[in-house]
Each structure stands twice: as C-alpha cells, then as structure tokens.
Design a protein around this motif. Sequence first.
Motif, PDB file in Angstrom:
ATOM      1  N   ALA A  91       0.811  -1.225   0.000  1.00 50.41           N
ATOM      2  CA  ALA A  91       0.000   0.000   0.000  1.00 50.41           C
ATOM      3  C   ALA A  91       0.843   1.273   0.000  1.00 50.41           C
ATOM      4  N   GLU A  92       2.128   1.178   0.385  1.00 51.29           N
ATOM      5  CA  GLU A  92       3.002   2.347   0.332  1.00 51.29           C
ATOM      6  C   GLU A  92       3.177   2.857  -1.093  1.00 51.29           C
ATOM      7  N   HIS A  93       2.933   1.992  -2.077  1.00 48.95           N
ATOM      8  CA  HIS A  93       3.068   2.383  -3.482  1.00 48.95           C
ATOM      9  C   HIS A  93       1.796   3.030  -4.044  1.00 48.95           C
ATOM     10  N   VAL A  94       0.697   2.959  -3.329  1.00 49.67           N
ATOM     11  CA  VAL A  94      -0.600   3.360  -3.880  1.00 49.67           C
ATOM     12  C   VAL A  94      -0.697   4.867  -4.073  1.00 49.67           C
ATOM     13  N   GLY A  95      -0.279   5.639  -3.065  1.00 51.23           N
ATOM     14  CA  GLY A  95      -0.314   7.098  -3.170  1.00 51.23           C
ATOM     15  C   GLY A  95      -1.608   7.708  -2.677  1.00 51.23           C
ATOM     16  N   SER A  96      -1.498   8.940  -2.204  1.00 53.33           N
ATOM     17  CA  SER A  96      -2.659   9.621  -1.621  1.00 53.33           C
ATOM     18  C   SER A  96      -3.782   9.810  -2.618  1.00 53.33           C
ATOM     19  N   VAL A  97      -3.434  10.063  -3.892  1.00 52.21           N
ATOM     20  CA  VAL A  97      -4.485  10.335  -4.879  1.00 52.21           C
ATOM     21  C   VAL A  97      -5.268   9.077  -5.226  1.00 52.21           C
ATOM     22  N   ARG A  98      -4.750   7.899  -4.875  1.00 52.37           N
ATOM     23  CA  ARG A  98      -5.412   6.645  -5.224  1.00 52.37           C
ATOM     24  C   ARG A  98      -5.828   5.824  -4.011  1.00 52.37           C
ATOM     25  N   TYR A  99      -5.541   6.299  -2.802  1.00 52.77           N
ATOM     26  CA  TYR A  99      -5.743   5.425  -1.664  1.00 52.77           C
ATOM     27  C   TYR A  99      -7.221   5.116  -1.422  1.00 52.77           C
ATOM     28  N   ARG A 100      -8.085   6.093  -1.594  1.00 54.14           N
ATOM     29  CA  ARG A 100      -9.512   5.809  -1.429  1.00 54.14           C
ATOM     30  C   ARG A 100      -9.979   4.791  -2.474  1.00 54.14           C
ATOM     31  N   GLU A 101      -9.477   4.930  -3.703  1.00 55.98           N
ATOM     32  CA  GLU A 101      -9.809   3.978  -4.757  1.00 55.98           C
ATOM     33  C   GLU A 101      -9.304   2.585  -4.393  1.00 55.98           C
ATOM     34  N   TYR A 102      -8.080   2.510  -3.869  1.00 56.99           N
ATOM     35  CA  TYR A 102      -7.505   1.240  -3.420  1.00 56.99           C
ATOM     36  C   TYR A 102      -8.415   0.586  -2.389  1.00 56.99           C
ATOM     37  N   ALA A 103      -8.837   1.338  -1.391  1.00 54.67           N
ATOM     38  CA  ALA A 103      -9.684   0.790  -0.339  1.00 54.67           C
ATOM     39  C   ALA A 103     -11.032   0.332  -0.886  1.00 54.67           C
ATOM     40  N   GLU A 104     -11.607   1.134  -1.768  1.00 54.93           N
ATOM     41  CA  GLU A 104     -12.914   0.782  -2.336  1.00 54.93           C
ATOM     42  C   GLU A 104     -12.816  -0.442  -3.244  1.00 54.93           C
ATOM     43  N   ASP A 105     -11.732  -0.548  -4.007  1.00 54.37           N
ATOM     44  CA  ASP A 105     -11.549  -1.706  -4.877  1.00 54.37           C
ATOM     45  C   ASP A 105     -11.435  -2.994  -4.064  1.00 54.37           C
ATOM     46  N   LEU A 106     -10.644  -2.956  -2.994  1.00 56.66           N
ATOM     47  CA  LEU A 106     -10.488  -4.148  -2.175  1.00 56.66           C
ATOM     48  C   LEU A 106     -11.796  -4.504  -1.464  1.00 56.66           C
ATOM     49  N   TYR A 107     -12.515  -3.499  -1.020  1.00 59.44           N
ATOM     50  CA  TYR A 107     -13.823  -3.731  -0.384  1.00 59.44           C
ATOM     51  C   TYR A 107     -14.753  -4.452  -1.358  1.00 59.44           C
ATOM     52  N   ALA A 108     -14.775  -3.984  -2.617  1.00 55.10           N
ATOM     53  CA  ALA A 108     -15.669  -4.578  -3.614  1.00 55.10           C
ATOM     54  C   ALA A 108     -15.273  -6.010  -3.955  1.00 55.10           C
ATOM     55  N   LEU A 109     -13.992  -6.353  -3.790  1.00 58.06           N
ATOM     56  CA  LEU A 109     -13.521  -7.690  -4.136  1.00 58.06           C
ATOM     57  C   LEU A 109     -13.753  -8.705  -3.026  1.00 58.06           C
ATOM     58  N   LEU A 110     -14.148  -8.265  -1.838  1.00 59.88           N
ATOM     59  CA  LEU A 110     -14.397  -9.162  -0.717  1.00 59.88           C
ATOM     60  C   LEU A 110     -15.868  -9.536  -0.627  1.00 59.88           C
ATOM     61  N   LYS A 111     -16.150 -10.735  -0.194  1.00 61.22           N
ATOM     62  CA  LYS A 111     -17.521 -11.116   0.107  1.00 61.22           C
ATOM     63  C   LYS A 111     -17.905 -10.499   1.455  1.00 61.22           C
ATOM     64  N   PRO A 112     -19.185 -10.316   1.758  1.00 58.31           N
ATOM     65  CA  PRO A 112     -19.585  -9.866   3.099  1.00 58.31           C
ATOM     66  C   PRO A 112     -19.014 -10.805   4.160  1.00 58.31           C
ATOM     67  N   GLY A 113     -18.410 -10.238   5.175  1.00 59.79           N
ATOM     68  CA  GLY A 113     -17.724 -11.022   6.195  1.00 59.79           C
ATOM     69  C   GLY A 113     -16.288 -11.331   5.851  1.00 59.79           C
ATOM     70  N   GLY A 114     -15.845 -10.963   4.636  1.00 59.48           N
ATOM     71  CA  GLY A 114     -14.458 -11.195   4.243  1.00 59.48           C
ATOM     72  C   GLY A 114     -13.505 -10.254   4.952  1.00 59.48           C
ATOM     73  N   ARG A 115     -12.281 -10.724   5.154  1.00 61.33           N
ATOM     74  CA  ARG A 115     -11.291  -9.954   5.915  1.00 61.33           C
ATOM     75  C   ARG A 115     -10.170  -9.435   5.021  1.00 61.33           C
ATOM     76  N   LEU A 116      -9.687  -8.253   5.371  1.00 61.28           N
ATOM     77  CA  LEU A 116      -8.510  -7.639   4.741  1.00 61.28           C
ATOM     78  C   LEU A 116      -7.422  -7.504   5.792  1.00 61.28           C
ATOM     79  N   LEU A 117      -6.209  -7.947   5.467  1.00 61.88           N
ATOM     80  CA  LEU A 117      -5.043  -7.680   6.305  1.00 61.88           C
ATOM     81  C   LEU A 117      -4.143  -6.716   5.541  1.00 61.88           C
ATOM     82  N   ASN A 118      -4.072  -5.483   6.021  1.00 58.62           N
ATOM     83  CA  ASN A 118      -3.291  -4.425   5.386  1.00 58.62           C
ATOM     84  C   ASN A 118      -2.050  -4.163   6.246  1.00 58.62           C
ATOM     85  N   HIS A 119      -0.890  -4.545   5.718  1.00 57.86           N
ATOM     86  CA  HIS A 119       0.390  -4.417   6.421  1.00 57.86           C
ATOM     87  C   HIS A 119       1.148  -3.276   5.748  1.00 57.86           C
ATOM     88  N   GLN A 120       1.384  -2.161   6.474  1.00 63.41           N
ATOM     89  CA  GLN A 120       1.816  -0.932   5.802  1.00 63.41           C
ATOM     90  C   GLN A 120       2.702  -0.080   6.699  1.00 63.41           C
TER      91      GLN A 120
END
Length: 434
Positions: free
Chosen positions: A273-302
């Motif tokens: 995520a250090e490579h994502v950048g401020s201009v894309r970070y919200r997009e990054y978060a929304e993309d990962l959210y959309a790729l998870l099923k309800p109840g799915g977990r994200l581990l973000n190590h940053q």
Amino acid sequence: MADAASRLTALAEELLSEPLPVRIRAWDGSESGPPGAPVLVIRHRRALRRLLWKPGELGLARAWVAGEVDIEGDLYEALGHLAGLLWDRGADAKDSVHPVRDPEVRAFARGLLDLAGPWPPPAPPAEEVRRRTGPLHTRRRDKKAISHHYDVGNDFYALVLGPSMVYSCAYWQDGGTLEEAQRDKLDLVCRKLGLKKGDRLLDVGCGWGSMAIHAAREYGAQVTGVTLSREQAAHARKRIAEEGLTDRIEIRVQDYRDVGDGPYDAISSIGMAEHVGSVRYREYAEDLYALLKPGGRLLNHQIARRPERDEDAYRIDAFIDAYVFPDGELAPLARTLATLEEAGFEARDVETLREHYALTLRRWVANLERHWEQAVRATSPGRARVWRLYMAASALSFEHNRIGVNQILAVRPLDGGGSGLPLRARTWTEGPGA
C-alpha cells in the motif's frame, strides 16, 4: 588544497557550533576529527560539488551511490550522527525566516566552494530515477516505478532476503533466524485472516510468492497473487511449481485495479500500500472492499510516518524517492484507518510491529554485507550501495520512532452489520486447522 580534512572539519564545526562527531578522511589522504569515531571517507572533492548543488540528503546520497563518499567503522553510528546533523537540522531550518542568509551558512558554502573544485557538479548516478512529469499513480507510471525497485534481479534479492524471499517486516518471537521470523509473520497473517481449506485469497503485491505458497500449503487456500513485476512473477511461478502447488495458486502480472474476479474470502496486502499514493488510496480501499464477500477480511500491512501539522501531506524523503521507491508515499496510521472505514470497512484490530522491522532490516544489511561481492555482480556497485544505505537508515528510523509499521485487520461487514469475527480478541492465534 593541503589538509582538506582539517579545513572541512573546521568549516563544519563553525557552522554547527559544536565538535564534529565523525572523523573525516579526505581525498588528499589527510584526516581530522575525534579518534575512534566512525570515519566519513570523502574520496573525491566532486562530492562537495554535489552537496553544494543539492544541499542535504540528495546531494550526499548522490555522492554515496557514486562511491565518492563512504563510511568506515560502525555504519549505524555514523548514520545516526549524520541524520542528526543533516535531516533533523534541515527540518528545523524550515522554521527560520531566512536560513540561507545566515552568516554561518554563507561562510560554510564559500568554504566548500573553495574546496570543491571546478563547477558544475557531475551528472547524477545512473541508478537515480529520471525526473518524472505528469500525474501520479497512473497505471503506466506505477508499473515503471515498481519495475525500478523490484526488477533489479532475483539473484540480488535472494542474497539480501535469504531463502524466505519475503520483502517485508518479519515477526520475531524468542530469537530465531530470519527465515523463522518471516515464516511466523506469514502464519500470523493467515491466522488473522482466518484462512481455511478452500478459501479464496487475493494476495495484492504478491512479491516472489511467499505468502501465496504459505497460505496454500499450510491452510489449503486457493490463492491469486498479483504483481506488476515480471521478474517477481517468473520467480514465484517457478517456486510454486517446485512446491507442487500450481493447482492452488495463480500468479498474474496485473494491476490490483484490474482484478475483477471477486468475491474473495480474504485479501492480504503486505508492504504494497506504500506504493498506492494519496491520490489513489480511497480507490484502493474501495476496490479491495468490492472484491471481498460480506464477512471477508482484509489484512493491510503498511509502513506509516508520524503525523504532522499538514495531515494532507503524504510524503517520502528525497533519497528514497530518487533511488529506492519512486512515487512512494507514507501516511499516518490514523489517515489509513479513516480511509479504510470511509470505504466501508470496519477496522477490527491494529498491531504495531515497529521494532520488528528494525530487527529485520539489520538482518538484511548483514546479509548484503556478507555477500557484497556477489551482490555487486548481481546488479551494480551503485545499486548495492543504494540498498545498504537505504536499509541501514530505515532501521534507524524505525528504532528512533520516526516511522512505524502496522497490521490492520479490517472486515467487510455482513448484511445487517455483523462482523463474523469471534467475540474474544485475537482468537486467530491458534494456528491452522484450529
């Protein structure tokens, strides 16, 4: 030009109003400074021209990468002294109304100019990223930035990282080897994600495949790993074939923004995520959210920087931007948490691993120094010098709490708002099959 070391020491001490904590050996063979202290070796006076042209960190880094400046003695002690003289004082200088007009600074610059020789300075070393223009974090620009950092040779990284081929913070428990600590980190991630046999895992920024292999082999997960580095992907596929896991793992050279085959049960993002950048970070978060099923977990190590007055500033220092992670940006932990929650995630746990990363970096530096000649042959003398400086300075930054690293466990809530996680905190620590 005789006794250049004494002249440099006198100039520095006049500017600092205190004794110089390192010894200087100059290109003319002269030495000056406290006996027994680390030695700053200035092999050529053109290093001074670089420093005059780009005062502070970038000028010194260019001289270091070019081999015009070196350190003898304890590298960490020397860098600690230099950080206090250059970086910390540089940060204070921004509060001065006219720092460049101070008589001491003018006298120091004149003295360096007298010693530096013919102007202008030489061109930056070949390892420096060329000046970039245009918008940040487009797909094309991100691909070039990732290639600069990761496509420097798998053999080089194998020497530095060791057999684990994990390029992120290890998890140290009761000593042990680097390989054991990296295995424990991968296992911690799998347990936090609650992986079980048959779960679909997306590993964003999969590197050389270590997380994918561990999740598939130890937990029976079906893993998709994505990276922008072709060299990483080739190495990962080779390892996966050797492990007999080609039926459980797919490695793609693909931007995370182009992944469209969700939903996944879990997503790991380790040191990406250090490579994502401020201009894309919200997009990054929304993309990962959309790729998870309800109840799915994200581990973000940053990695995270410390907060500042201007909380809109995502930044990285000049040396790292020019030589290590082009366009990389660090954000405070609070900003990362807020953005994940704004995208719909519920943050369930945060674990800080700052001291663990300092230990990891010191092991990587030791590996590089132990295999120095091989590392130089695997890439270039300048590139090896970049990594030695970057990793040693980063270790000090973690130790001195200038930067940190955090694991955030977040969940996409179930319909109705539930998390699907157990009531007791951190019950994921039992291990596979529990």
